[in-house]
Design a protein around this motif. Structure first.
Motif, PDB file in Angstrom:
ATOM      1  N   ARG A  65       0.838  -1.200   0.000  1.00 51.93           N
ATOM      2  CA  ARG A  65       0.000   0.000   0.000  1.00 51.93           C
ATOM      3  C   ARG A  65       0.871   1.248   0.000  1.00 51.93           C
ATOM      4  NH1 ARG A  65      -3.360  -1.635  -1.740  1.00 51.93           N
ATOM      5  NH2 ARG A  65      -4.504  -2.863  -0.271  1.00 51.93           N
ATOM      6  N   ALA A  66       2.004   1.223   0.724  1.00 46.10           N
ATOM      7  CA  ALA A  66       2.927   2.361   0.739  1.00 46.10           C
ATOM      8  C   ALA A  66       3.533   2.575  -0.646  1.00 46.10           C
ATOM      9  CB  ALA A  66       4.035   2.129   1.771  1.00 46.10           C
ATOM     10  N   ILE A  67       3.865   1.488  -1.329  1.00 44.87           N
ATOM     11  CA  ILE A  67       4.425   1.596  -2.677  1.00 44.87           C
ATOM     12  C   ILE A  67       3.392   2.178  -3.632  1.00 44.87           C
ATOM     13  CG2 ILE A  67       5.203   0.224  -4.656  1.00 44.87           C
ATOM     14  CD1 ILE A  67       6.635  -1.600  -2.615  1.00 44.87           C
ATOM     15  N   ALA A  84       4.218   6.099  -5.214  1.00 45.35           N
ATOM     16  CA  ALA A  84       4.933   5.944  -6.490  1.00 45.35           C
ATOM     17  C   ALA A  84       4.543   7.095  -7.424  1.00 45.35           C
ATOM     18  CB  ALA A  84       4.592   4.602  -7.127  1.00 45.35           C
ATOM     19  N   PRO A  85       5.508   7.884  -7.875  1.00 43.00           N
ATOM     20  CA  PRO A  85       5.178   9.027  -8.740  1.00 43.00           C
ATOM     21  C   PRO A  85       4.723   8.579 -10.125  1.00 43.00           C
ATOM     22  CG  PRO A  85       7.540   8.802  -8.521  1.00 43.00           C
ATOM     23  CD  PRO A  85       6.931   7.791  -7.605  1.00 43.00           C
ATOM     24  N   ARG A  86       3.760   9.305 -10.692  1.00 45.43           N
ATOM     25  CA  ARG A  86       3.232   8.966 -12.015  1.00 45.43           C
ATOM     26  C   ARG A  86       3.868   9.791 -13.121  1.00 45.43           C
ATOM     27  NH1 ARG A  86      -0.745   8.531  -8.378  1.00 45.43           N
ATOM     28  NH2 ARG A  86      -1.863   6.568  -8.306  1.00 45.43           N
ATOM     29  N   ARG A 139      10.260   1.851 -12.995  1.00 45.30           N
ATOM     30  CA  ARG A 139      10.925   2.999 -12.373  1.00 45.30           C
ATOM     31  C   ARG A 139      10.118   3.534 -11.195  1.00 45.30           C
ATOM     32  NH1 ARG A 139      14.780   6.700 -12.375  1.00 45.30           N
ATOM     33  NH2 ARG A 139      14.254   8.916 -12.229  1.00 45.30           N
ATOM     34  N   ARG A 140       8.799   3.445 -11.267  1.00 45.61           N
ATOM     35  CA  ARG A 140       7.964   3.888 -10.155  1.00 45.61           C
ATOM     36  C   ARG A 140       8.294   3.095  -8.898  1.00 45.61           C
ATOM     37  NH1 ARG A 140       1.811   3.709 -11.492  1.00 45.61           N
ATOM     38  NH2 ARG A 140       1.707   4.745  -9.479  1.00 45.61           N
ATOM     39  N   VAL A 141       8.423   1.786  -9.044  1.00 45.84           N
ATOM     40  CA  VAL A 141       8.751   0.936  -7.890  1.00 45.84           C
ATOM     41  C   VAL A 141      10.166   1.246  -7.394  1.00 45.84           C
ATOM     42  CG1 VAL A 141       9.070  -1.447  -7.105  1.00 45.84           C
ATOM     43  CG2 VAL A 141       7.153  -0.879  -8.582  1.00 45.84           C
ATOM     44  N   ASP A 142      11.117   1.416  -8.324  1.00 48.07           N
ATOM     45  CA  ASP A 142      12.492   1.737  -7.941  1.00 48.07           C
ATOM     46  C   ASP A 142      12.555   3.047  -7.158  1.00 48.07           C
ATOM     47  OD1 ASP A 142      13.257  -0.519  -9.321  1.00 48.07           O
ATOM     48  OD2 ASP A 142      14.028   0.565 -11.068  1.00 48.07           O
ATOM     49  N   LEU A 143      11.881   4.070  -7.673  1.00 46.98           N
ATOM     50  CA  LEU A 143      11.908   5.380  -7.020  1.00 46.98           C
ATOM     51  C   LEU A 143      11.271   5.336  -5.642  1.00 46.98           C
ATOM     52  CD1 LEU A 143      10.987   7.837  -9.920  1.00 46.98           C
ATOM     53  CD2 LEU A 143      13.131   7.750  -8.670  1.00 46.98           C
ATOM     54  N   VAL A 144      10.132   4.670  -5.532  1.00 42.28           N
ATOM     55  CA  VAL A 144       9.445   4.668  -4.246  1.00 42.28           C
ATOM     56  C   VAL A 144      10.239   3.904  -3.193  1.00 42.28           C
ATOM     57  CG1 VAL A 144       7.930   2.680  -4.556  1.00 42.28           C
ATOM     58  CG2 VAL A 144       7.180   4.548  -3.165  1.00 42.28           C
ATOM     59  N   ALA A 175       8.397   9.957   1.379  1.00 41.94           N
ATOM     60  CA  ALA A 175       8.110   9.441   0.037  1.00 41.94           C
ATOM     61  C   ALA A 175       6.881  10.118  -0.567  1.00 41.94           C
ATOM     62  CB  ALA A 175       7.909   7.928   0.092  1.00 41.94           C
ATOM     63  N   ILE A 176       5.852  10.375   0.238  1.00 42.34           N
ATOM     64  CA  ILE A 176       4.654  11.055  -0.257  1.00 42.34           C
ATOM     65  C   ILE A 176       4.998  12.495  -0.640  1.00 42.34           C
ATOM     66  CG2 ILE A 176       2.366  11.927   0.413  1.00 42.34           C
ATOM     67  CD1 ILE A 176       2.127   9.020   0.067  1.00 42.34           C
TER      68      ILE A 176
END
Length: 193
Positions: A103-105, A109-111, A134-139, A178-179
């Protein structure tokens, strides 16, 4: 005589099952919930294209904790940090810590992000969509970075800081690093459209 193990017998850290709901359809392929006894693949995925998508998300969190710095290369230490973090998350929320992580991921995760395009010496910043990988990597990077900053020069241990970060990100709270980072990236992308 053959012994067969079903995937139901294997639990993360021997306690939590991987029956987790992933609500974001784009991230479903890149958040691996494959049950493993020990989240340590030894880099077997490294030479395959998109190989890290098949690595357990818990192992990817552990690997992110081993970034250069105090914990560089200490996989057992990072393993114990994540294990203690999961214990804290379960004690505070009563939920499956793996569900809280997923749920945190999803929430942080930025769009969209910004890329530089150069035309004859002039630099333009253009908003682009972020790929799911990349969204998963960044988050994961932002979650661990936020926990590191919260624990640095502070009596609070990294386990508590990471648990706080994951719980805040899972609930969509703005206290989460992260948010805040996601909102900043998306705001910059919106202004450069």
């Amino acid at each position: 005589m053959s012994y067969e193990l079903s995937n139901l017998d294997i639990k993360i850290f021997g306690k939590w099952d991987n029956k987790v709901e992933i609500r974001d359809p784009s991230l479903k392929k890149y958040i691996s919930l494959i049950p493993v006894y020990l989240p340590h693949s030894g880099g077997r995925h490294e030479h395959r294209r998109f190989g890290k998508a098949k690595v357990s998300i818990v192992e990817r969190l552990i690997n992110e904790l081993m970034r250069p710095g105090k914990n560089k290369g200490k996989k057992i230490l990072a393993y114990n940090i994540v294990k203690a973090t999961f214990e804290l998350i379960y004690a505070r929320t009563g939920q499956n810590p793996l569900q809280v992580l997923v749920r945190a991921i999803e929430n942080s995760a930025p769009r969209e992000e910004v890329t530089r395009i150069m035309y004859g010496g002039i630099v333009y910043y253009v908003a682009v969509d972020v790929s799911p990988q990349r969204r998963v990597d960044l988050v994961l990077r932002h979650l661990v970075e936020g926990a590191r900053q919260a624990a640095f020069n502070n009596p609070k241990p990294i386990e508590e800081a990471l648990a706080d970060e994951l719980i805040a990100a899972a609930s969509g709270d703005n206290k989460s690093f992260a948010i805040r980072k996601k909102e900043e990236m998306e705001r910059i992308a919106l202004s450069s459209r």
